[in-house]
Design a protein around this motif. Sequence first.
Motif, PDB file in Angstrom:
ATOM      1  N   THR A  60      81.160 131.336 -35.548  1.00 46.69           N
ATOM      2  CA  THR A  60      81.848 131.642 -34.302  1.00 46.69           C
ATOM      3  C   THR A  60      81.923 133.150 -34.076  1.00 46.69           C
ATOM      4  O   THR A  60      81.699 133.631 -32.957  1.00 46.69           O
ATOM      5  N   ILE A  61      82.232 133.910 -35.127  1.00 45.73           N
ATOM      6  CA  ILE A  61      82.259 135.370 -35.016  1.00 45.73           C
ATOM      7  C   ILE A  61      80.894 135.890 -34.589  1.00 45.73           C
ATOM      8  O   ILE A  61      80.785 136.751 -33.706  1.00 45.73           O
ATOM      9  N   PHE A  62      79.849 135.359 -35.204  1.00 42.99           N
ATOM     10  CA  PHE A  62      78.493 135.776 -34.863  1.00 42.99           C
ATOM     11  C   PHE A  62      78.214 135.570 -33.377  1.00 42.99           C
ATOM     12  O   PHE A  62      77.754 136.477 -32.679  1.00 42.99           O
ATOM     13  N   VAL A  63      78.516 134.372 -32.883  1.00 43.13           N
ATOM     14  CA  VAL A  63      78.214 134.063 -31.485  1.00 43.13           C
ATOM     15  C   VAL A  63      79.097 134.871 -30.537  1.00 43.13           C
ATOM     16  O   VAL A  63      78.633 135.367 -29.503  1.00 43.13           O
ATOM     17  N   LEU A  64      80.366 135.036 -30.884  1.00 38.32           N
ATOM     18  CA  LEU A  64      81.260 135.807 -30.034  1.00 38.32           C
ATOM     19  C   LEU A  64      80.782 137.256 -29.909  1.00 38.32           C
ATOM     20  O   LEU A  64      80.704 137.803 -28.800  1.00 38.32           O
ATOM     21  N   ILE A  65      80.472 137.865 -31.035  1.00 36.33           N
ATOM     22  CA  ILE A  65      80.019 139.258 -31.012  1.00 36.33           C
ATOM     23  C   ILE A  65      78.664 139.359 -30.309  1.00 36.33           C
ATOM     24  O   ILE A  65      78.427 140.272 -29.507  1.00 36.33           O
ATOM     25  N   GLU A  66      77.779 138.409 -30.614  1.00 35.45           N
ATOM     26  CA  GLU A  66      76.449 138.423 -29.997  1.00 35.45           C
ATOM     27  C   GLU A  66      76.546 138.391 -28.479  1.00 35.45           C
ATOM     28  O   GLU A  66      75.852 139.134 -27.777  1.00 35.45           O
ATOM     29  N   THR A  67      77.419 137.546 -27.963  1.00 34.03           N
ATOM     30  CA  THR A  67      77.475 137.337 -26.520  1.00 34.03           C
ATOM     31  C   THR A  67      78.349 138.362 -25.810  1.00 34.03           C
ATOM     32  O   THR A  67      77.983 138.871 -24.751  1.00 34.03           O
ATOM     33  N   MET A 230      80.221 126.436 -15.874  1.00 32.50           N
ATOM     34  CA  MET A 230      79.180 125.472 -16.235  1.00 32.50           C
ATOM     35  C   MET A 230      78.510 125.850 -17.552  1.00 32.50           C
ATOM     36  O   MET A 230      78.232 124.992 -18.402  1.00 32.50           O
ATOM     37  N   PHE A 231      78.242 127.135 -17.717  1.00 28.40           N
ATOM     38  CA  PHE A 231      77.611 127.626 -18.939  1.00 28.40           C
ATOM     39  C   PHE A 231      78.478 127.299 -20.151  1.00 28.40           C
ATOM     40  O   PHE A 231      77.990 126.826 -21.191  1.00 28.40           O
ATOM     41  N   VAL A 232      79.793 127.528 -20.035  1.00 25.85           N
ATOM     42  CA  VAL A 232      80.714 127.247 -21.149  1.00 25.85           C
ATOM     43  C   VAL A 232      80.674 125.767 -21.520  1.00 25.85           C
ATOM     44  O   VAL A 232      80.623 125.406 -22.708  1.00 25.85           O
ATOM     45  N   LEU A 233      80.709 124.896 -20.517  1.00 27.41           N
ATOM     46  CA  LEU A 233      80.738 123.459 -20.779  1.00 27.41           C
ATOM     47  C   LEU A 233      79.525 123.004 -21.583  1.00 27.41           C
ATOM     48  O   LEU A 233      79.656 122.224 -22.539  1.00 27.41           O
ATOM     49  N   ILE A 234      78.332 123.470 -21.202  1.00 28.48           N
ATOM     50  CA  ILE A 234      77.124 123.036 -21.904  1.00 28.48           C
ATOM     51  C   ILE A 234      76.974 123.740 -23.246  1.00 28.48           C
ATOM     52  O   ILE A 234      76.602 123.126 -24.252  1.00 28.48           O
ATOM     53  N   ALA A 235      77.280 125.030 -23.280  1.00 31.62           N
ATOM     54  CA  ALA A 235      77.126 125.795 -24.519  1.00 31.62           C
ATOM     55  C   ALA A 235      78.040 125.274 -25.620  1.00 31.62           C
ATOM     56  O   ALA A 235      77.661 125.262 -26.794  1.00 31.62           O
ATOM     57  N   ALA A 236      79.235 124.826 -25.267  1.00 30.98           N
ATOM     58  CA  ALA A 236      80.183 124.348 -26.273  1.00 30.98           C
ATOM     59  C   ALA A 236      79.594 123.192 -27.083  1.00 30.98           C
ATOM     60  O   ALA A 236      79.652 123.182 -28.316  1.00 30.98           O
ATOM     61  N   GLY A 237      79.004 122.220 -26.373  1.00 30.49           N
ATOM     62  CA  GLY A 237      78.406 121.090 -27.082  1.00 30.49           C
ATOM     63  C   GLY A 237      77.170 121.479 -27.853  1.00 30.49           C
ATOM     64  O   GLY A 237      76.988 121.062 -29.007  1.00 30.49           O
ATOM     65  N   LYS A 366      78.498 131.899 -23.527  1.00 25.33           N
ATOM     66  CA  LYS A 366      78.100 131.285 -24.795  1.00 25.33           C
ATOM     67  C   LYS A 366      79.144 131.579 -25.871  1.00 25.33           C
ATOM     68  O   LYS A 366      79.472 130.720 -26.688  1.00 25.33           O
ATOM     69  N   GLY A 367      79.677 132.812 -25.861  1.00 25.60           N
ATOM     70  CA  GLY A 367      80.716 133.159 -26.823  1.00 25.60           C
ATOM     71  C   GLY A 367      81.981 132.344 -26.603  1.00 25.60           C
ATOM     72  O   GLY A 367      82.635 131.910 -27.566  1.00 25.60           O
ATOM     73  N   ALA A 368      82.332 132.134 -25.338  1.00 28.87           N
ATOM     74  CA  ALA A 368      83.499 131.307 -25.045  1.00 28.87           C
ATOM     75  C   ALA A 368      83.290 129.885 -25.555  1.00 28.87           C
ATOM     76  O   ALA A 368      84.195 129.262 -26.119  1.00 28.87           O
ATOM     77  N   GLY A 369      82.072 129.369 -25.378  1.00 27.42           N
ATOM     78  CA  GLY A 369      81.770 128.031 -25.879  1.00 27.42           C
ATOM     79  C   GLY A 369      81.833 127.950 -27.394  1.00 27.42           C
ATOM     80  O   GLY A 369      82.215 126.916 -27.961  1.00 27.42           O
ATOM     81  N   ALA A 370      81.496 129.055 -28.059  1.00 33.78           N
ATOM     82  CA  ALA A 370      81.499 129.066 -29.529  1.00 33.78           C
ATOM     83  C   ALA A 370      82.900 128.924 -30.108  1.00 33.78           C
ATOM     84  O   ALA A 370      83.059 128.522 -31.274  1.00 33.78           O
ATOM     85  N   LEU A 371      83.914 129.247 -29.317  1.00 35.39           N
ATOM     86  CA  LEU A 371      85.285 129.107 -29.797  1.00 35.39           C
ATOM     87  C   LEU A 371      85.616 127.660 -30.147  1.00 35.39           C
ATOM     88  O   LEU A 371      86.538 127.392 -30.926  1.00 35.39           O
ATOM     89  N   LEU A 372      84.867 126.723 -29.564  1.00 35.61           N
ATOM     90  CA  LEU A 372      85.136 125.311 -29.804  1.00 35.61           C
ATOM     91  C   LEU A 372      84.462 124.779 -31.064  1.00 35.61           C
ATOM     92  O   LEU A 372      84.741 123.644 -31.472  1.00 35.61           O
ATOM     93  N   VAL A 373      83.575 125.565 -31.695  1.00 33.59           N
ATOM     94  CA  VAL A 373      82.862 125.065 -32.871  1.00 33.59           C
ATOM     95  C   VAL A 373      83.809 124.759 -34.028  1.00 33.59           C
ATOM     96  O   VAL A 373      83.764 123.654 -34.590  1.00 33.59           O
ATOM     97  N   PRO A 374      84.690 125.691 -34.431  1.00 35.19           N
ATOM     98  CA  PRO A 374      85.639 125.328 -35.502  1.00 35.19           C
ATOM     99  C   PRO A 374      86.581 124.199 -35.093  1.00 35.19           C
ATOM    100  O   PRO A 374      86.971 123.377 -35.931  1.00 35.19           O
TER     101      PRO A 374
END
Length: 435
Positions: A60-67, A230-237, A366-374
């Motif tokens: 999640t840190i990786f994706v948040l920082i990346e995006t 829309m991007f957040v919704l798809i990226a999260a999954g 994409k970073g916002a969506g990554a918050l849902l991974v954990p």
Amino acid sequence: MSTKLHDSSPSALANPWVQLFIGVICMACVANLQYGWTLFVNPIDAKYHWGRSAIQIAFTIFVLIETWLIPVEGYLVDRFGPRWVVLGGGILVAIAWVMNSLADSLSLLYVGAALGGIGTGCVYGTCVGNALKWFPGRRGLAAGITAAGFGAGAAITIVPISTMINAAGYEHAFLVFGLLQGGIVFVMAWLLLAPPAQLVAAKVKPSQTAHGYTPTEVLRSPVFYVLYAMFVLIAAGGLTMAASMAPIAKDLKIDKVPVELLGFAMPALAFALFLNRIFDGVGRPFFGWLSDQIGREYTMALAFFIGAAALFTLNQSGSNPVIFVLVTALYFGVYGEIFSLFPATQGDTFGAKFAASNAGMLYTAKGAGALLVPIAAGIAKNHGWGAVFSVAMTFNVIAGLMALFVLKPMRVRHFAKSRDTYPSQAATDCVPRAT
């Protein structure tokens, strides 16, 4: 560095397709920082017993920082050109995986993830933004081909990395592939060029604007926030699936079950990861091309609804190893298109002049969506992966409906307003032969 660097450079390098190819190579070399990560989760947990949820925080840190840093990196690209940003990215991705190979604490693992996120963002944001500028008339295809490097790049090395982890340990795999990937990016970065100004200003379709909206202007546009949601919704999954393929297969007790398809025989997890990268890589340029033909919103809806069907099937029959391999491949084949359709859509909507910066702002979704991974890992632990699949399926359906009934009419009104506000630019209709 001036963005006019191409004027004094060899003509072969100034060809749009050459620049696109260079971008694809760079993208392929940073793909494993995201898509190869799932191979390391179980070995790290087996050695240190930190728990999957704690280890996945690194992802999640990786994706948040990346995006979330890509808008800054995009500004640097728009201001100074692509070369130096990608050079720095190559150095950072190498350092990140070398650090992962040495990490004996979660804090060190998290620092490595942060550095990897910065480096990958430098490469990703630069290459996608540059592609949008070099190909004003084929943004969907150009963004799709570039993003395919990121989507399919891991396919080439998934099996070698897995083999190296099993033979020499995950630490050795981190070290070797970190130095290899970072080194290739460093070399290729010297060949990147910015496009000529007349190409950046080109407008070729009624569904495009010739006006280059600044990031401030973009943030005042309601269209941006619809795209973002829309991007957040798809990226999260999609990110949850990408980060959790190994845990999902292990929990379903099929990770090591042999599967024979198309003349190949591999354990289900390895086969799924390999096909996922192939389908993801093919899907990005295909749907990008399709969106150039039939429109961005119709293509989005088609892909999102197919993704929902794949998640429903996975929820019902995912414990069958053959179905698991095939359906996850289908899912990633339609998931990856967000990384071609959304940059192309924002390029059409807000122009190419600040494409790297504006695409970077949108990419933070994409970073916002990554918050849902954990969170998904916790849901799976308490309720099973079926609950995770159901939530992701619902997100896909919502996003598909938004594309047709919210985004499409809003963009029609946006282009009408743009033509009224910038009438001289609306008259521009220039397609350079190079595209």
